[in-house]
Design an enzyme around this catalytic site. Sequence first.
Site, PDB file in Angstrom:
ATOM      1  N   SER A 182       0.862  -1.111  -0.135  1.00 40.42           N
ATOM      2  CA  SER A 182       0.059  -0.078   0.074  1.00 40.42           C
ATOM      3  C   SER A 182       0.746   1.095  -0.061  1.00 40.42           C
ATOM      4  O   SER A 182       0.350   2.219  -0.699  1.00 40.42           O
ATOM      5  CB  SER A 182      -1.082  -0.026   1.002  1.00 40.42           C
ATOM      6  OG  SER A 182      -0.296   0.039   2.182  1.00 40.42           O
ATOM      7  N   GLU A 183       2.160   1.195   0.693  1.00 42.01           N
ATOM      8  CA  GLU A 183       3.029   2.337   0.584  1.00 42.01           C
ATOM      9  C   GLU A 183       4.543   1.567   0.633  1.00 42.01           C
ATOM     10  O   GLU A 183       4.759   0.731   1.102  1.00 42.01           O
ATOM     11  CB  GLU A 183       2.911   3.328   1.702  1.00 42.01           C
ATOM     12  CG  GLU A 183       1.799   4.432   1.687  1.00 42.01           C
ATOM     13  CD  GLU A 183       0.466   3.766   2.117  1.00 42.01           C
ATOM     14  OE1 GLU A 183      -0.672   4.390   1.779  1.00 42.01           O
ATOM     15  OE2 GLU A 183       0.341   2.853   2.692  1.00 42.01           O
ATOM     16  N   THR A 184       5.109   2.707  -0.262  1.00 42.66           N
ATOM     17  CA  THR A 184       6.864   2.510  -0.445  1.00 42.66           C
ATOM     18  C   THR A 184       7.039   3.487   0.178  1.00 42.66           C
ATOM     19  O   THR A 184       6.918   4.781  -0.289  1.00 42.66           O
ATOM     20  CB  THR A 184       7.063   1.956  -1.557  1.00 42.66           C
ATOM     21  OG1 THR A 184       6.554   0.494  -1.995  1.00 42.66           O
ATOM     22  CG2 THR A 184       8.819   1.887  -1.531  1.00 42.66           C
TER      23      THR A 184
END
Length: 265
Positions: free
Chosen positions: A43-45
């Site tokens: 969902s996030e990096t």
Amino acid sequence: MKTYFVDSFTNEKFKGNPAAVCLPDTELDADLMQKIATEIGFSETAFIRQIADNKYSIRFFTPKVEIPLCGHATLASSKIVFDTTSFDNIKFINCNNIELFIEKIENKIRMQFPVYDTEEIDVPKSMLDALGISEMINKRYNPVYKIILLEIESAIALANLRPDFTALINSYTGINGVLVTAISDSEEFDFHYRYFWPWAGTNEDPVTGGVQTFLTKYWVTKLNKTKLNAYQSSLRTGIMGTELLEDKVFILGEAVTVLEGQLIL
């Protein structure tokens, strides 16, 4: 490029919310960072680079877009910095030049985030139908992150939601996500919540820290207490403590590193 996978807002591997933390040696352009985030698929990096001493730049990318703030990826990045340096406090600077102060407190990490208000909004019945909500207590909107907040009647009803994500996307435009919350049904927590954001990320975020910039204030006002315990009732589940202090919200959580390696650019 040194890269880590970290499970945030949990003390168990394969629980909480996974984030990738990348440590580039040189500045990367946004297009390449977006491709990397899409390739990884979390969902996030987060991409962090040391600026000076305990000060770092940080940028967040979903598989689709760059976003200005992400709680669980900040926690994951903090975990890596604390584990690989001797610092007990650090400062992140995001793409909007907002400073995020982070402290290590024993086995937990405390993050200081800004506080934002919510405003009134009309929500179409098609959105409620797509979410599977039959009764609603309140509806609000956070214009900073373009997130709709819906309070419903019970934590059980919240856990049982099974949204139709195609219908959900078609029910509204111009937002990043919908946050659904309910008062807790146990003494261990004060409120529960889930975050659906097929417009900008994945269908459902396993654990979401960034929404506490307005969700904590919402529940502080309702419950008349400044320290809260939150439970995200997603499939992977997640927990965190929050505290409202004037124009700041403190988020307390744990994280576990599950992978360390090199990403070949």
